[in-house]
Design a protein around this motif. Structure first.
Motif, PDB file in Angstrom:
ATOM      1  N   HIS A 363     -55.241 -21.214  59.520  1.00  0.00           N
ATOM      2  CA  HIS A 363     -55.437 -19.934  60.202  1.00  0.00           C
ATOM      3  C   HIS A 363     -55.415 -18.778  59.203  1.00  0.00           C
ATOM      4  CE1 HIS A 363     -54.836 -22.207  63.890  1.00  0.00           C
ATOM      5  NE2 HIS A 363     -53.711 -22.681  63.381  1.00  0.00           N
ATOM      6  N   VAL A 548     -61.202 -20.746  72.473  1.00  0.00           N
ATOM      7  CA  VAL A 548     -61.519 -20.327  71.101  1.00  0.00           C
ATOM      8  C   VAL A 548     -62.834 -20.954  70.641  1.00  0.00           C
ATOM      9  CG1 VAL A 548     -60.775 -20.427  68.681  1.00  0.00           C
ATOM     10  CG2 VAL A 548     -59.118 -19.880  70.466  1.00  0.00           C
ATOM     11  N   PHE A 597     -55.658 -15.804  68.593  1.00  0.00           N
ATOM     12  CA  PHE A 597     -56.702 -16.053  67.598  1.00  0.00           C
ATOM     13  C   PHE A 597     -57.429 -14.757  67.249  1.00  0.00           C
ATOM     14  CE2 PHE A 597     -61.311 -16.743  67.117  1.00  0.00           C
ATOM     15  CZ  PHE A 597     -61.335 -17.464  65.931  1.00  0.00           C
ATOM     16  N   GLU A 601     -56.662 -13.808  63.476  1.00  0.00           N
ATOM     17  CA  GLU A 601     -57.705 -14.363  62.607  1.00  0.00           C
ATOM     18  C   GLU A 601     -59.016 -13.579  62.613  1.00  0.00           C
ATOM     19  OE1 GLU A 601     -58.148 -18.667  62.540  1.00  0.00           O
ATOM     20  OE2 GLU A 601     -56.339 -18.821  63.779  1.00  0.00           O
TER      21      GLU A 601
END
Length: 693
Positions: A363, A548, A597, A601
């Motif tokens: 990640h 995701v 996420f 990220e």
């Protein structure tokens, strides 16, 4: 006159160098043309391609019940999927395991270029490095193949190199012309020189002062995650048992009766979604795990030294108005010596990349320092009338490039820019290094090595000339049939055709009726992007198993605009929940995981962290808190932004009426990044600006 003299002088200066490289290129051109027929025939000699794509459940069952495989590939990035496709098309019984989703790592976080590497050619010539030259030559050959094998996902892109000093004109002209010559018959289009006026006409955002002219050359561009997925799906259609969310726990070994040595004979793996563990037997195991190369090598031998030297590359996405629709920009020498690309992509603008040492992680997170470095370099090339704003960064990501040292080389400290195939004493075949563009050549070399090491019965590679998922019946006008036959919006139809190729009809068939006069079908997930709800249903058929997967790799929403992705999430989770029989608790978990996420990220966190940066907002702490409370009064749903509906609701509560058109005008002035909503940083910047006059 001076411009013409400079170009003429350039031709004289570069003559010797061009002649040298031209000589090196001629034999390769002849070889390519002579071998083209053989390559196409090889592709036609591949096993039968299935019309029906197996479900993930069927693939998991095949892994458990098919007995021993010839080849088992660990890793579902571009290289791993390329290995599976190469092996399957040679008639080898093939399996592929990926612990996350296909293209979930580095392969989806690239610069989106299909290129040979201009800077590598420069180094090859300056240092007389034949290995670097060979790498560029191979990459240019593979560039042509990739553009032909998936024309719906890729296209040539002109890239401008602006010139601000007269002496740079001959220097860069020679380099770019050599790049064309090395490509030989595979050259996409010939490079050319532009006057200052013409350069500004084609790239009006460019900084005008001291601009001498520009050079334009061509490379390829693609949708990297979709390209990776197309390779995986094509491998599955050729019979490979491919499974995402299947983690390798450890390698299985047995004693070779002939040599008495321990040899790898398979893996113990776990279905991440169900928790079930099982063994998969294989004559050959291939390690194609990119940045995680060393972790798999250490499963084989704990004492083996690391060969991977990970490097982080950060990219940012900005609104499309920062660049022309069909012209990229190359900054060949940034303030710290790196190269920055500034490219149109999916109607947005992508800028990157950085290059800095990092730790290996599943990640990777973009840093504010890297984002600001890219913005600073972009400012150097854009005109003074174009304000490059931090608030215009719609998404940001970090990808880990797996640079490697060659374990077969005497100098184990030197980084290899080319790919490396290494075979351990126990038979583990490792492929590492290389670049996206050369994935097919890397896979070919890996399977060649595997066949030789494990005495597998198979012929030569059949992937040259092989068309990937969606390419077989695609044409540039396919989208028109989608509009005419199904009643899709033209923008949506173009998006479907360029994403799914000839499989776009399968998506259109399941598109929902809108209930409007036009479009007839195709409900959008978010209004400003052409992604439709039917893609979520189809994405599940393409092995998407998490929210995701859907926002980052089946669609590219997370890479284009994190706020739009977050806005689409509830509907995406609802549709996936229906397709995959998720419980309410599971849907809630998926929503939270996807938001995490986006937050870490995809740059949402760094964007939030800089909202109250004093460099942009000159307000004291007490003022900031006061205005935050005022902002929250409008944003009662805690979305992180204000829309026109929020403003209308507050005005109604205090019995104030303002015409809707006037409200739109007011909101548009406050909406600095023009995304239809006002974030906290925009609200604070406006308050700060109003105090400063």
């Amino acid at each position: 006159m001076a411009f013409q003299k400079a170009v003429k002088g350039t031709a004289l200066i570069g003559g010797g160098a061009i002649a040298t490289v031209f000589g090196l290129s001629q034999f390769s051109q002849y070889r390519n043309k002579h071998g083209a027929l053989v390559q196409v025939q090889a592709a036609e000699g591949a096993p039968v391609r299935k019309d029906h794509l197996p479900t993930r459940e069927q693939q998991i069952l095949a892994l458990q019940t098919s007995g021993e495989f010839d080849v088992l590939v660990i890793g579902g990035g571009a290289t791993g999927c390329g290995c599976a496709l190469d092996a399957a098309t040679r008639g080898l019984k093939t399996a592929l395991l990926e612990r996350d989703d296909f293209s979930s790592g580095t392969s989806s976080r690239s610069t989106k270029l299909i290129h040979g590497g201009v800077r590598y050619l420069q180094k090859a010539i300056m240092k007389l490095d034949f290995e670097q030259y060979r790498m560029v030559k191979e990459a240019l050959e593979e560039r042509a193949h990739l553009l032909q094998s998936a024309p719906h996902l890729s296209a040539p892109l002109p890239i401008m190199l602006p010139i601000y000093k007269w002496w740079q004109l001959p220097y860069y002209w020679i380099g770019i012309k050599l790049y064309d010559l090395v490509a030989g018959s595979q050259c996409l289009k010939s490079s050319y020189v532009l006057t200052k006026a013409r350069a500004l006409e084609l790239f009006p955002m460019l900084r005008k002062d001291r601009l001498v002219g520009a050079i334009v050359y061509y490379d390829g561009q693609h949708n990297d995650a979709r390209m990776n997925l197309a390779i995986a799906l094509t491998a599955a259609r050729y019979g490979a048992a491919t499974a995402n969310y299947t983690e390798v726990r450890h390698l299985l070994k047995s004693t070779d009766p002939g040599s008495g040595r321990q040899r790898i004979c398979g893996v113990r793996c776990r279905d991440v979604l169900t928790g079930k563990e099982f063994d998969v037997r294989a004559k050959c195991v291939i390690n194609a795990t990119g940045p995680f190369t060393d972790s798999v090598r250490k499963m084989d031998d704990q004492e083996v030294p690391n060969i991977c030297q990970p490097s982080a590359g950060v990219h940012i996405v900005m609104p499309g108005y920062y660049s022309p629709d069909n012209m990229g920009l190359l900054d060949p020498a940034t303030s710290d010596g790196r190269v920055i690309f500034f490219l149109p992509w999916e109607k947005m603008t992508i800028a990157g990349t950085t290059d800095s040492p990092t730790d290996v992680t599943s990640h990777p997170i973009p840093t504010e320092e890297d984002i600001n470095f890219i913005l600073s370099e972009v400012r150097n090339y854009l005109g003074a009338d174009v304000e490059v704003r931090r608030g215009d960064v719609l998404a940001a990501w970090s990808g880990i490039r797996p640079l490697v040292t060659d374990p077969n080389s005497k100098d184990t400290q030197s980084i290899s820019r080319n790919h490396v195939v290494a075979i351990s004493d126990s038979g583990l075949v490792t492929i590492a290094g290389g670049k996206w563009t050369t994935y097919r050549a890397m896979a070919r070399d890996t399977i060649d090595a595997a066949i030789q090491e494990h005495n597998l019965k198979a012929g030569s590679s059949k992937t040259m000339g092989l068309q990937l998922e969606g390419a077989q019946h695609w044409s540039p006008t396919l989208y028109i049939r989608l509009v005419q036959d199904y009643g899709l919006e033209s923008e949506v139809a173009q998006h479907l055709a360029s994403t799914y190729g000839d499989k776009a009809f399968e998506v259109a068939k399941i598109a929902q009726v809108t209930g409007k006069r036009w479009p007839i079908v195709g409900k959008r997930l978010v209004s400003e992007f052409p992604y439709i709800e039917a893609e979520v249903v189809y994405g599940v058929k393409e092995y998407a198993r998490t929210a995701v997967d859907m926002i980052s790799r089946r669609t590219r929403l997370a890479f284009l605009n994190v706020q739009a992705a977050e806005e689409a999430l509830p509907r995406i989770v609802d549709i996936m929940g229906k397709e995959l029989n998720w419980s309410e608790q599971k849907k809630k978990e998926e929503l939270e995981t996807a938001k995490t996420f986006l937050y870490y990220e995809m740059g949402y966190k760094v964007k939030t962290d800089q909202l109250t940066d004093r460099s942009e907002i000159s307000l004291g702490p007490s003022d900031i808190e006061r205005y935050k409370k005022r902002f929250r009064m409008f944003d009662k749903d805690k979305k992180g932004f204000i829309t026109i509906l929020d403003v209308q609701r507050v005005l109604e509560s205090i019995s104030v009426q303002i015409a809707e058109n006037t409200l739109h005008e007011i909101l548009n002035e406050v909406d600095l990044n023009k995304n239809g909503q006002v974030e906290l940083n925009e609200f604070l910047q406006v308050r700060s600006g109003s105090r400063g006059g």
